[in-house]
Design an enzyme around this catalytic site. Structure first.
Site, short mmCIF file in Angstrom:
data_model
loop_
_atom_site.label_atom_id
_atom_site.label_comp_id
_atom_site.label_asym_id
_atom_site.label_seq_id
_atom_site.Cartn_x
_atom_site.Cartn_y
_atom_site.Cartn_z
N ASN A 7 0.88 -1.17 0.00
CA ASN A 7 0.00 0.00 0.00
C ASN A 7 0.92 1.23 0.00
OD1 ASN A 7 -1.83 2.02 0.39
ND2 ASN A 7 -2.76 1.14 2.24
N LYS A 14 3.48 0.65 3.02
CA LYS A 14 3.21 -0.44 3.98
C LYS A 14 3.25 -1.76 3.21
CE LYS A 14 -0.27 2.27 5.96
NZ LYS A 14 -1.69 2.32 6.17
N ARG A 91 -2.67 -2.01 -3.39
CA ARG A 91 -3.92 -1.30 -3.19
C ARG A 91 -3.90 -0.05 -4.08
NH1 ARG A 91 -5.32 3.15 1.10
NH2 ARG A 91 -7.53 3.32 0.66
N HIS A 180 -13.66 2.19 0.16
CA HIS A 180 -13.65 1.07 1.11
C HIS A 180 -14.20 -0.21 0.47
CE1 HIS A 180 -14.08 4.20 4.58
NE2 HIS A 180 -12.80 3.90 4.41
N GLY A 210 -14.43 3.76 10.72
CA GLY A 210 -13.13 4.02 11.35
C GLY A 210 -12.94 5.52 11.28
N GLY A 212 -12.08 7.14 8.60
CA GLY A 212 -12.98 7.35 7.46
C GLY A 212 -14.14 6.39 7.65
N ARG A 241 -13.85 14.59 8.68
CA ARG A 241 -14.62 14.94 7.46
C ARG A 241 -16.09 15.16 7.80
NH1 ARG A 241 -12.53 9.98 3.84
NH2 ARG A 241 -10.95 9.64 5.43
N ASP A 283 -10.90 11.23 17.52
CA ASP A 283 -10.75 9.83 17.93
C ASP A 283 -11.92 9.40 18.81
OD1 ASP A 283 -9.81 7.53 19.55
OD2 ASP A 283 -7.95 7.89 18.44
N MET A 284 -12.61 8.34 18.38
CA MET A 284 -13.82 7.91 19.10
C MET A 284 -13.54 7.51 20.54
SD MET A 284 -17.03 7.70 19.03
CE MET A 284 -17.83 7.65 17.44
N ARG A 285 -12.34 6.95 20.81
CA ARG A 285 -12.03 6.57 22.19
C ARG A 285 -12.03 7.79 23.10
NH1 ARG A 285 -7.16 2.93 20.20
NH2 ARG A 285 -7.26 4.66 18.76
N ILE A 332 -13.86 1.71 14.78
CA ILE A 332 -15.00 1.98 15.66
C ILE A 332 -15.97 0.79 15.61
CG2 ILE A 332 -16.96 3.52 16.09
CD1 ILE A 332 -15.29 5.78 14.77
N GLU A 385 -8.33 -5.94 4.54
CA GLU A 385 -8.20 -5.57 3.13
C GLU A 385 -6.96 -6.20 2.51
OE1 GLU A 385 -9.64 -1.09 2.98
OE2 GLU A 385 -9.18 -1.74 4.99
#
Ligand code: AMP
Length: 399
Positions: A7, A14, A91, A180, A210, A212, A241, A283-285, A332, A385
């Site tokens: 990627n 990566k 990717r 995605h 996540g 995104g 976003r 960040d959701m956490r 998430i 993925e």
């Protein structure tokens, strides 16, 4: 057979090396800060010491060379020679309308990816650098490209066209593509396998949430509609976003705030969403923690995120005339029991009942979190993925 999955970003690369006999990951790592003063290479594998080195890596060709050097290194490596790598899978974010499936890289494929630079200016040029770097280092190894958009190419016109002058579609291919796709394809397949039902018989809403976030209405294993559009900005509220807003806000803000187009673009992509509403974090956490400590803005961000997702699930259930499976994936979706609970609490009219104990269980495998008699099955499906890229690469090159 061994497949290297890559990627490539503009300043990062990566990788994972897969043994396709048992689909195990032999090694994985990343090169960061390519082209900058001190690039960082990290590498790990099951039985060898980890690598972390800092050196100058000026381009993607050198980055791929460094990755190969580590993979074959007697102390850190997992293979004895480069010739053990049978194929490389990449990717690629945007496949436009040309690519409905993964394909083997040829000169024509490269030319088409180049034609799509306009639609994904931040991503496709970087992927191309990755492809060329592999070609330079491993000229005889077949390469495959797997597109984030390809899975969604089954959408009918009614889903993918925007109600704007049609000439814009004809001239510039302005339409919904969705993203995605590799994740939605992987998790919907895993969900059907887990339920022991043919995917052709199922209507699913797949929520990839996540940093995104997008959801997809998947009928019989094919995308009917998806929330991201021509770019990954449309749809759900995300970390930074905005997701859906009234498009007239853009000229209004440009006028009132004296901003440039590019500043508004940056505002909607980088300074909106959870970050903007919570005033705290994307960040959701952190949002979850602050909300539990009584922070009203964090609670508003959480509630808006959940509400907007619920609206999409309802819309897609209507678009499909029913729903059999609701699935959650990505950071998430896989980890936040509180988001899953809040989403499901508000849509019980669909015939869906969450099991609280199962929802709060911590497991890394596919699992059902609805009650046994819930008509709609609710699943958590860890996405992968890279594995789907490795599988497509294997299928296309192992003929
Ligand atoms: P991704 O882009 O798929 O890596 O997902 C990143 C998002 O997942 C961030 O908003 C994280 O806060 C969120 N996330 C990861 N772990 C958890 C967790 N245990 N609880 C809530 N959110 C999480």
């Amino acid at each position: 057979m061994k497949v290297l999955v890559i990627n490539a970003g503009s300043s990062s690369l990566k990788y994972q090396l897969y043994n396709m006999m048992d689909e195990s990951v032999l090694a994985s790592g990343r090169v960061e800060r390519i082209g900058m003063d001190s690039s960082i290479v990290t590498h790990e594998s099951a039985n060898k010491p980890e690598v972390r080195d800092v050196r100058e890596i000026l381009d993607h060709v050198t980055a791929v060379k460094r990755v190969i050097d580590i993979l074959v290194h007697p102390d850190f490596g997992v293979i004895t020679s480069m010739s053990e790598i049978d194929a490389v899978g990449h990717r690629v974010v945007h496949g436009g309308e040309a690519f409905k499936h993964s394909v083997i890289v040829t000169q024509e494929v490269k030319a088409e990816i180049k034609r799509l630079f306009d639609l994904a200016p931040l991503h496709n040029p970087a992927h191309m650098m990755g492809i060329n770097a592999v070609e330079t280092n491993m000229p005889n190894v077949p390469q495959v490209v797997v597109f984030d958009t390809a899975f969604h190419q089954t959408m009918p016109e009614t889903s993918y066209l925007y109600p704007i002058p049609k000439v814009l579609y004809r001239r510039h291919k302005i339409r919904r593509y969705g993203f995605h796709g590799t994740s939605h394809a992987y998790v919907s397949g895993e969900a059907a396998r887990f339920l022991g039902k043919p995917i052709e018989s199922l209507k699913m809403v797949s929520c990839h949430i996540g940093n995104g976030a997008s959801c997809a209405a998947i009928v019989g294993g094919k995308t009917l509609d998806t929330s991201m559009g021509m770019t990954p900005l449309e749809g759900l509220m995300m970390g930074t976003r905005s997701g859906d807003i009234d498009p007239a806000i853009v000229p209004f803000v440009i006028n009132k705030e004296e901003l440039t187009l590019s500043e508004v673009n940056s505002m909607l992509n980088k300074h909106s969403g959870m970050q903007a509403i919570s005033g705290l974090s994307s960040d959701m956490r952190e949002i979850d923690e602050a909300m539990n400590a009584g922070d009203a803005n964090a609670k508003l961000a959480f509630d808006m995120f959940v509400y907007r997702l619920r609206k999409y699930i309802g819309a897609y259930a209507a678009a499909m005339n029913g729903i059999d499976v609701l699935l959650f994936t990505a950071g998430i979706g896989e980890n936040s029991a509180s988001v899953r609970r809040a989403v499901c609490e508000g849509i019980t009219f669909l015939g869906l009942e969450l099991d609280d104990a199962l929802n709060t269980e911590r497991k890394k495998t596919v699992r059902e979190i609805s009650k046994p008699d819930s008509r709609v099955k609710v699943l958590v499906v860890p996405t992968n993925e890279e594995l789907l890229i490795a599988r497509d690469t294997y299928k296309l090159t192992n003929v």
